[in-house]
Design a protein around this motif. Structure first.
Motif, PDB file in Angstrom:
ATOM      1  N   THR A   1      -1.882 -13.540  -6.944  1.00 22.64           N
ATOM      2  CA  THR A   1      -2.215 -14.920  -6.545  1.00 22.64           C
ATOM      3  C   THR A   1      -3.728 -15.171  -6.466  1.00 22.64           C
ATOM      4  O   THR A   1      -4.158 -16.308  -6.289  1.00 22.64           O
ATOM      5  CB  THR A   1      -1.610 -15.223  -5.164  1.00 22.64           C
ATOM      6  OG1 THR A   1      -2.115 -14.264  -4.217  1.00 22.64           O
ATOM      7  CG2 THR A   1      -0.092 -15.159  -5.208  1.00 22.64           C
ATOM      8  N   LYS A   2      -4.513 -14.108  -6.556  1.00 27.17           N
ATOM      9  CA  LYS A   2      -5.979 -14.285  -6.488  1.00 27.17           C
ATOM     10  C   LYS A   2      -6.664 -13.223  -7.335  1.00 27.17           C
ATOM     11  O   LYS A   2      -6.046 -12.221  -7.731  1.00 27.17           O
ATOM     12  CB  LYS A   2      -6.459 -14.204  -5.039  1.00 27.17           C
ATOM     13  CG  LYS A   2      -6.220 -12.868  -4.379  1.00 27.17           C
ATOM     14  CD  LYS A   2      -6.743 -12.871  -2.946  1.00 27.17           C
ATOM     15  CE  LYS A   2      -6.507 -11.505  -2.285  1.00 27.17           C
ATOM     16  NZ  LYS A   2      -7.043 -11.483  -0.903  1.00 27.17           N
ATOM     17  N   ALA A   3      -7.933 -13.458  -7.567  1.00 25.49           N
ATOM     18  CA  ALA A   3      -8.719 -12.539  -8.395  1.00 25.49           C
ATOM     19  C   ALA A   3      -8.923 -11.217  -7.676  1.00 25.49           C
ATOM     20  O   ALA A   3      -8.925 -11.147  -6.441  1.00 25.49           O
ATOM     21  CB  ALA A   3     -10.066 -13.159  -8.731  1.00 25.49           C
TER      22      ALA A   3
ATOM     23  N   ASP B   1     -16.096 -10.138  -7.843  1.00 24.91           N
ATOM     24  CA  ASP B   1     -17.185 -10.342  -6.877  1.00 24.91           C
ATOM     25  C   ASP B   1     -18.250  -9.258  -7.012  1.00 24.91           C
ATOM     26  O   ASP B   1     -19.445  -9.525  -6.932  1.00 24.91           O
ATOM     27  CB  ASP B   1     -16.634 -10.343  -5.446  1.00 24.91           C
ATOM     28  CG  ASP B   1     -16.040 -11.698  -5.065  1.00 24.91           C
ATOM     29  OD1 ASP B   1     -16.587 -12.719  -5.521  1.00 24.91           O
ATOM     30  OD2 ASP B   1     -15.050 -11.704  -4.320  1.00 24.91           O
TER      31      ASP B   1
ATOM     32  N   GLN C   1      -2.913 -11.934 -13.829  1.00 26.47           N
ATOM     33  CA  GLN C   1      -4.053 -11.378 -13.114  1.00 26.47           C
ATOM     34  C   GLN C   1      -5.343 -11.569 -13.912  1.00 26.47           C
ATOM     35  O   GLN C   1      -6.383 -11.932 -13.350  1.00 26.47           O
ATOM     36  CB  GLN C   1      -3.830  -9.887 -12.844  1.00 26.47           C
ATOM     37  CG  GLN C   1      -4.961  -9.248 -12.010  1.00 26.47           C
ATOM     38  CD  GLN C   1      -5.028  -9.826 -10.616  1.00 26.47           C
ATOM     39  OE1 GLN C   1      -4.132  -9.638  -9.807  1.00 26.47           O
ATOM     40  NE2 GLN C   1      -6.090 -10.575 -10.311  1.00 26.47           N
TER      41      GLN C   1
ATOM     42  N   LEU D   1      -6.359 -15.194 -13.592  1.00 27.05           N
ATOM     43  CA  LEU D   1      -6.947 -15.474 -12.274  1.00 27.05           C
ATOM     44  C   LEU D   1      -8.372 -14.923 -12.181  1.00 27.05           C
ATOM     45  O   LEU D   1      -9.269 -15.572 -11.631  1.00 27.05           O
ATOM     46  CB  LEU D   1      -6.069 -14.858 -11.177  1.00 27.05           C
ATOM     47  CG  LEU D   1      -4.701 -15.500 -10.947  1.00 27.05           C
ATOM     48  CD1 LEU D   1      -3.849 -14.637 -10.021  1.00 27.05           C
ATOM     49  CD2 LEU D   1      -4.866 -16.909 -10.360  1.00 27.05           C
ATOM     50  N   ASP D   2      -8.581 -13.729 -12.708  1.00 27.65           N
ATOM     51  CA  ASP D   2      -9.909 -13.112 -12.664  1.00 27.65           C
ATOM     52  C   ASP D   2     -10.924 -13.932 -13.453  1.00 27.65           C
ATOM     53  O   ASP D   2     -12.033 -14.188 -12.982  1.00 27.65           O
ATOM     54  CB  ASP D   2      -9.844 -11.688 -13.223  1.00 27.65           C
ATOM     55  CG  ASP D   2      -9.050 -10.736 -12.337  1.00 27.65           C
ATOM     56  OD1 ASP D   2      -8.733 -11.128 -11.197  1.00 27.65           O
ATOM     57  OD2 ASP D   2      -8.757  -9.613 -12.798  1.00 27.65           O
TER      58      ASP D   2
ATOM     59  N   TYR E   1     -11.672 -17.285 -11.732  1.00 28.62           N
ATOM     60  CA  TYR E   1     -12.539 -17.056 -10.567  1.00 28.62           C
ATOM     61  C   TYR E   1     -13.962 -16.719 -11.023  1.00 28.62           C
ATOM     62  O   TYR E   1     -14.940 -17.171 -10.418  1.00 28.62           O
ATOM     63  CB  TYR E   1     -11.966 -15.920  -9.730  1.00 28.62           C
ATOM     64  CG  TYR E   1     -12.760 -15.621  -8.470  1.00 28.62           C
ATOM     65  CD1 TYR E   1     -12.718 -16.481  -7.375  1.00 28.62           C
ATOM     66  CD2 TYR E   1     -13.552 -14.477  -8.380  1.00 28.62           C
ATOM     67  CE1 TYR E   1     -13.441 -16.207  -6.221  1.00 28.62           C
ATOM     68  CE2 TYR E   1     -14.280 -14.198  -7.236  1.00 28.62           C
ATOM     69  CZ  TYR E   1     -14.227 -15.063  -6.160  1.00 28.62           C
ATOM     70  OH  TYR E   1     -14.949 -14.790  -5.018  1.00 28.62           O
TER      71      TYR E   1
END
Length: 535
Positions: free
Chosen positions: A398-400, A405, A490, A493-494, A497
């Motif tokens: 659901t998220k990176a 980061d 995935q 998402l990455d 982001y």
């Protein structure tokens, strides 16, 4: 006999301040063509005793402002003792019409030669250049004395005769300006070389520069034209030295750019850079032909951190911006010696600025390459995503992942820590260049992963058909999202982001090469997931 009588009579007139006797004697000297004898007599009898009384080396050396006091007393001689002579000869206050005696210039031919004789004979230490600070002070005070004496001459014609007088030339020649310059040159060059060759340290507190090297360049250029060092007759030599200092810094920066970049943390900016910058020093051996030398260095080059390169860039940019201010400092110096072609000076300074500008392509390339490599060293963690989801029964993403980061952390550090150090345009240029490079490699990595997933998926389908099994390993036993689609999601998402974070850095995504292709790549993967879920 006549001349002896005239001498006695002239001395009597001077001693009794009898203007009629003085006028009569001077006319007689002129009639027999002996004006120079009269001037010599005044110098010997009237000026010399005063000079011998006033010029006392012990007094000059032992009293504060002793030299200035001595010169002031010498300047008092003319109003105190030459008033009648100047009145008679028309050198100052005009006498009654027709009563002046032309052909004499007692200040030029009587007073000044005795002044010079006294200074040369009784005060020889005056001209010693061994102590440059003392020499500069004595020379400056002495030239001020000369200017004041010239103003006493009373006419431009008299000043012209003074400047052509052999004693005037002798006095100026006594000042060994080339030796003084050589001493100053060594002072400035050795201090600069010390800063460049020993260590690349932080600049002193309060400096507008970050590193000692640039600070010393700036300080050296200011010193050349400071009131404590500058002398008008050395303007051409100091100008040449100034150009050399800028050229030397350009060489120094280019030498730094040959060094390998270390893996130091961007926060590790307090470390010094141990130097092997002994190449290309200012040539201390010749003052007339001061050049940049170079010697081969067989030692391995020490590394340099990206942070140090960033500080070099900041200093380089600041020095370039300061050079026009240097021109404004220099202009009045050239004008003071009658040089009017300021465009020539400005052009030469622009050439020096261009030599600094020539450092930027390699500097930018090195910083961009290191940032790009640092970024991609994290982005390539995407290669681990298939192993993360295949046959692990992991939840739908659901998220990176954190590696995104981590990849962008150096850029945020650069943007935040150096916003007051570097111009935004320079930082943005580095960010765009580095992210364009790392994004291209990221695109290739993502593309390879998706191709690999597709091949794996097709292989499993063929295996399924061959075995005629009901289920596939790529599909969750409970009918949820397949492992392959989790991988695709995935990656999407990455990448999404990644784009959002680049925008937060203030960058336009259309300026990041390959990002549009990367976005299209993961969007196609998303579309494939949607298509499979609707069938």
């Amino acid at each position: 006999m006549l001349q002896q009588s005239l001498e006695g009579l002239l001395l009597e007139g001077l001693q009794t301040s009898n203007i009629d006797i003085i006028r009569h004697c001077l006319r007689t000297y002129a009639t027999i063509d002996k004006t120079r004898d009269a001037e010599a007599l005044v110098g010997e009898v009237l000026v010399k005793p005063y000079v011998d009384e006033v010029i006392v080396e012990q007094y000059v050396q032992s009293h504060p402002n002793g030299l200035q006091t001595m010169y002031n007393r010498l300047l008092e001689f003319v109003p105190l003792h030459c008033r009648l002579l100047r009145e008679v000869t028309g050198g100052s206050i005009p006498s009654e019409k027709g009563n002046t005696v032309p052909g004499y210039d007692f200040l030029v031919n009587s007073v000044w030669p005795e002044f010079v004789r006294g200074l040369e004979v009784k005060l020889p230490s005056l001209f010693n250049p061994g102590n440059p600070d003392a020499f500069h002070e004595k020379y400056t005070i002495s030239m001020d004395f000369v200017r004041k004496f010239e103003r006493q001459c009373g006419s431009q014609a008299s000043v012209k005769r003074l400047r052509l007088h052999p004693s005037y030339q002798s006095f100026n020649d006594k000042w060994n300006l080339p030796v003084y310059f050589q001493i100053r040159f060594r002072e400035i060059a050795e201090a600069l070389e010390s800063a460049l060759s020993e260590e690349l340290k932080e600049a002193p507190d309060g400096s507008p520069y970050h590193l000692l090297a640039a600070h010393m360049v700036w300080e050296s250029l200011q010193k050349c034209w400071s009131a404590q060092i500058f002398l008008p007759l050395l303007v051409h030599r100091l100008w040449k030295l100034s150009l050399q200092i800028v050229a030397r810094y350009s060489v120094f920066v280019n030498e730094l750019l040959l060094r390998p970049i270390s893996n130091e943390s961007t926060k590790d900016h307090r470390k010094t850079l141990a130097g092997s910058n002994k190449d290309s020093p200012l040539n201390l051996g010749s003052v007339e032909d001061q050049g940049i030398g170079s010697a081969p260095d067989t030692q391995p080059l020490p590394s340099i951190s990206t942070t140090q390169l960033v500080l070099v860039a900041a200093d380089l940019d600041h020095l370039q911006d300061w050079l026009p201010e240097l021109l404004e400092i220099i202009k009045p110096k050239f004008e003071s010696v009658g040089f009017k072609d300021i465009a020539c000076i400005s052009g030469a300074l622009e050439d020096s600025k261009d030599s600094l500008l020539g450092c930027w392509p390699t500097l930018n390339k090195n910083i961009i390459q290191d940032l790009s490599d640092s970024c991609f060293s994290c982005l390539k963690s995407a290669l681990e995503i298939p192993r993360l989801y295949r046959r692990t029964n992991k939840e739908v993403p659901t998220k990176a992942l954190p590696y995104v980061d981590s990849a962008l952390k150096p850029f945020y550090l650069l943007k935040n820590e150096y916003r007051d150090t570097l111009k935004p345009a320079i930082i943005d240029q580095w960010l765009e260049g580095a992210l364009s490079g790392s994004t291209q490699k990221y695109f290739e990595t993502i593309s390879d992963i998706l191709n690999s997933v597709k091949k794996m998926e097709e292989s499993l389908k063929r295996l399924k058909q061959a075995r005629k099994t009901v289920t596939s390993n790529s599909v969750s036993p409970n009918g949820g999202m397949s492992d392959d689609n989790k991988i695709r999601l995935q990656l999407a998402l990455d990448v999404e982001y990644f784009g959002i974070q680049m925008q937060k850095l203030g960058l336009q995504l259309n300026n990041i090469k390959s990002f549009s292709g990367l976005s299209e790549l993961v969007q196609a993967a998303r579309d494939q997931i949607s298509a499979e879920q609707t069938t």
